[in-house]
Design a protein around this motif. Structure first.
Motif, PDB file in Angstrom:
ATOM      1  N   SER A  79     101.992   2.293 -30.025  1.00 18.31           N
ATOM      2  CA  SER A  79     100.896   2.604 -30.089  1.00 18.31           C
ATOM      3  C   SER A  79     100.806   3.012 -30.443  1.00 18.31           C
ATOM      4  N   CYS A 147      99.304  -7.993 -30.777  1.00 15.62           N
ATOM      5  CA  CYS A 147     100.002  -7.224 -30.897  1.00 15.62           C
ATOM      6  C   CYS A 147      99.862  -6.800 -32.689  1.00 15.62           C
ATOM      7  N   GLN A 156      92.796  -1.265 -33.357  1.00 16.00           N
ATOM      8  CA  GLN A 156      92.887   0.174 -33.955  1.00 16.00           C
ATOM      9  C   GLN A 156      91.911   0.220 -35.423  1.00 16.00           C
TER      10      GLN A 156
END
Ligand code: IPE
Ligand code: IPE
Ligand code: MG
Ligand code: MG
Ligand code: MG
Length: 294
Positions: A79, A147, A156
């Motif tokens: 990440s 995730c 994100q």
């Protein structure tokens, strides 16, 4: 902390593909991104949650926790590699070294992220991380959800879509609990499930703790981006303001952002109160996460 950090480093060193195996450059870059840096907070949380759930540090299974620690760090390092790419935060410094795409190149950094993510799932499927195979499958799912688009990657996406905007505090909270909180929550959930048979009430308390420290972690990251120095953090400070990102600091100011982190620290401690002495390391980690200077 030093013991778990060293253990995580040694296990990653051993399990990551050797830099001499083809494709060498990709394997070298994967190791560059993962080894020799970082606070290893997610491994620390997994180990501490394992101890808390086992009720006694002696009963936690270090071999299983080591594998979890490596899987979590591989996802986390992936990440970070992607987060630093020019199409995301465009950062050139990470963990005191050139970012992966600077040291190698953008295409390699992209593939490092892809490979580290799938390597994490390889680890969780080829090593035994729970006594019970059905719990092991549940653990794989916990990491997958944490995730994916409903977890870190989704957070994100919100972060990138929010550039130049003013977010409300609930909107900021939503972004932070996904982009950062989800993997921290998974770290505690996996650690707790690797060991013994935690009861649902215990798992709920641990999850409440993890939600508090997961949000606190990113609130403090926002504060440090404003207040710390590049030398101390090993990453470029002032990046959020430079990139026009809404953060807890831009929304609340430094004083109120810090007060919120304190409040979350107290909530995290309260969530542990029924778990007794075995949760001491988790309590210490809540303190570290909020009081850290790097
Ligand atoms: C930085 O994470 C990125 C966020 C999710 C806020 P860490 O502060 O845990 O980074 P390292 O692993 O210690 O470098
Ligand atoms: C990162 O948040 C969250 C991730 C999932 C990597 P930031 O963009 O604030 O992390 P830093 O400050 O670059 O480490
Ligand atoms: Mg970012
Ligand atoms: Mg960033
Ligand atoms: Mg940041």
């Amino acid at each position: 902390m030093t013991r778990v950090q060293a253990r995580t480093e040694a296990t990653l060193e051993r399990l990551l593909p050797s830099p001499s195996i083809a494709p060498q450059r990709l394997h070298q870059a994967m190791r560059y991104a993962v080894l020799g840096g970082g606070k290893r907070i997610r491994p620390l949380l997994a180990f501490a949650a394992g101890e808390a759930a086992a009720g006694d540090p002696q009963r936690a299974d270090p071999a299983r926790l080591e594998v979890l620690a490596c899987a979590l760090e591989c996802v986390h390092a992936y990440s970070l590699v992607h987060d630093d790419l020019p199409c995301m935060d465009d950062d050139v410094l990470r963990r005191g070294k050139p970012a992966c795409h600077v040291e190698y190149d953008e295409a390699t950094a992209l593939l490092v992220g892809d490979s580290l993510q799938s390597f994490a799932f390889q680890l969780l499927s080829e090593h035994r991380v729970s006594e019970d195979p059905s719990v092991q499958v549940e653990m794989l799912k916990i990491l997958a959800v944490a995730c994916g688009s409903r977890g870190m990657a989704g957070g994100q996406a919100i972060d990138l879509a929010s550039v130049g905007q003013t977010l409300t505090v609930p909107e900021l909270e939503y972004m932070h609990i996904h982009k950062t909180g989800a993997l921290i929550r998974a770290s505690v959930a996996l650690g707790a499930r690797s060991t013994g048979t935690p009861v649902p009430a215990q798992l709920e308390r641990l999850d409440h703790y993890a939600k508090c420290v997961g949000l606190a972690f990113q609130v403090v990251d926002d504060v440090l981006d404003q207040e710390s120095s590049t030398a101390t953090l090993g990453k470029t400070v002032g990046k959020d303001a430079a990139n026009n990102k809404p953060t807890y600091v831009s929304a609340l100011g430094l004083t109120r952002a810090k007060a919120l982190a304190e409040e979350l620290r107290r909530d995290a401690h309260d969530a542990l109160s029924a778990l007794g002495g075995a949760a001491r390391r988790l309590a210490d980690l809540a303190d570290f996460i909020v009081l850290r200077k790097f």
